[in-house]
Write an enzyme that holds these catalytic residues in place. Structure first.
Site, mmCIF file in Angstrom:
data_model
loop_
_atom_site.group_PDB
_atom_site.id
_atom_site.type_symbol
_atom_site.label_atom_id
_atom_site.label_comp_id
_atom_site.label_asym_id
_atom_site.label_seq_id
_atom_site.Cartn_x
_atom_site.Cartn_y
_atom_site.Cartn_z
ATOM 1 N N SER A 151 0.858 -1.180 0.000
ATOM 2 C CA SER A 151 0.000 0.000 0.000
ATOM 3 C C SER A 151 0.892 1.226 0.000
ATOM 4 O O SER A 151 2.000 1.193 0.549
ATOM 5 C CB SER A 151 -0.869 0.014 1.261
ATOM 6 O OG SER A 151 -1.485 1.274 1.412
ATOM 7 N N TYR A 195 -1.133 -1.112 10.400
ATOM 8 C CA TYR A 195 -1.250 -1.460 8.979
ATOM 9 C C TYR A 195 -0.054 -0.927 8.191
ATOM 10 O O TYR A 195 0.587 -1.667 7.431
ATOM 11 C CB TYR A 195 -2.559 -0.874 8.436
ATOM 12 C CG TYR A 195 -2.822 -1.164 6.979
ATOM 13 C CD1 TYR A 195 -3.345 -2.386 6.573
ATOM 14 C CD2 TYR A 195 -2.577 -0.204 5.999
ATOM 15 C CE1 TYR A 195 -3.601 -2.651 5.235
ATOM 16 C CE2 TYR A 195 -2.829 -0.461 4.662
ATOM 17 C CZ TYR A 195 -3.348 -1.688 4.281
ATOM 18 O OH TYR A 195 -3.600 -1.944 2.954
ATOM 19 N N LYS A 245 2.977 -3.021 6.047
ATOM 20 C CA LYS A 245 3.216 -2.913 4.596
ATOM 21 C C LYS A 245 4.639 -2.419 4.316
ATOM 22 O O LYS A 245 5.244 -2.796 3.307
ATOM 23 C CB LYS A 245 2.172 -1.991 3.954
ATOM 24 C CG LYS A 245 0.736 -2.509 4.048
ATOM 25 C CD LYS A 245 0.511 -3.828 3.310
ATOM 26 C CE LYS A 245 -0.960 -4.225 3.271
ATOM 27 N NZ LYS A 245 -1.211 -5.498 2.586
#
Ligand SMILES: NC(=O)c1ccc[n+]([C@@H]2O[C@H](COP(=O)([O-])OP(=O)(O)OC[C@H]3O[C@@H](n4cnc5c(N)ncnc54)[C@H](OP(=O)(O)O)[C@@H]3O)[C@@H](O)[C@H]2O)c1
Length: 247
Positions: A147, A170, A174
């Site tokens: 992402s 998150y 990533k």
């Protein structure tokens, strides 16, 4: 040329499902992984209805037994794997949102472990397990669904569009996945395997939410492109719709 065989984790819905649909145009045999087999079978029926040459595997990316079962499946049926799309992932909370998962100062460590388990440790372990089969492919491709939120360069830049979009668990998972892409691509640089990180865009899925500006059909393009790169295509890249993103 032999038909290419692809495995897409989290292929029962969202970007994984759309990627499976789109690989039809490339003539690829697509196996979707679904941790809930009944959901996977529903998705499979839709894929077959759309004319995709597809199958489903019950597959929870956090279960090492499922990694071995996937290896055994591809090894016994095809003796190789051409495309691995490490697509399954979790946001670990509301997204976008304001919960503790978004703050480095007090993110619950249990949540941090959970998000890293699904988004980082599990795809690393799965890739390690399936690598011998990818090495048997004439053109192995590994796509890690990352992402833009994993970009340290953009998070550090007050002028970047994601500067205020910080979701620590998150984002860090990533960033770590991006490190895996770079390190694995380096190791495999003398082989036929290409390893890249994909940023699909902000896409309308259960994870992306309704406010996302991109439709699924556009969101899957980066995964499909990286899954079907030609021999002179990129490796060790972080790409969105053909353009490199800063790490
Ligand atoms: N949507 C966006 O805007 C966006 C932006 C950047 C990156 N991404 C990345 O793109 C990928 C796909 O996202 P999406 O938007 O399609 O998300 P989604 O709609 O929430 O779908 C996630 C998929 O991952 C599966 N999954 C989650 N945990 C799993 C596990 N432990 N084992 C196996 N499968 C598991 C889900 O299966 P279940 O149905 O069983 O839950 C589902 O199939 C993710 O890696 C995400 O981080 C998405």
């Amino acid at each position: 040329m032999a038909q290419k065989i692809a495995f897409i984790t989290g292929g029962n819905r969202g970007l994984g499902f759309q990627t499976a649909l789109d690989l039809k145009a490339e003539g690829v045999k697509v196996v979707i992984g679904s941790r809930d087999l009944s959901q996977g079978e529903k998705a499979l029926a839709q894929l077959r209805e759309a004319g995709v040459d597809a199958d489903v595997l019950k597959f929870d990316i956090t279960d090492p037994a499922d990694h071995q079962a996937a290896y055994d499946y591809f090894n016994s049926k095809y003796g190789r794997l051409d495309i691995l799309v490490n697509n399954a992932g979790i946001a670990g909370g509301t997204f976008p949102g304001t919960g503790p998962e978004h703050r480095a100062s007090d993110v619950p460590l249990e949540l941090l472990h959970k998000v890293f388990e699904t988004n980082f440790f599990a795809p690393v372990a799965l890739t390690q397990t399936l690598l011998p089969l990818l090495k048997k492919s004439a053109a192995g491709r590994i796509v890690n669904l990352s992402s833009i939120l994993g970009s340290l360069t953009l998070h550090a830049d007050p002028k970047s569009p994601i500067y205020n979009a910080k979701s620590f668990a998150y984002d860090a998972s990533k960033t770590a996945l991006n490190a895996f892409t770079i390190h694995l691509a380096y190791e495999l640089r003398g082989t036929k395997i290409k390893v890249n990180s994909a940023h699909p865009g902000w896409v309308k899925t259960d994870m992306g939410g309704d406010q996302a500006p991109m439709e699924l059909a556009e969101g899957s393009k980066t995964s499909v492109e990286l899954a079907t790169l030609p021999e002179n295509g990129a490796t060790g890249g972080f790409l969105h719709l053909g353009k490199p993103l800063p790490w």
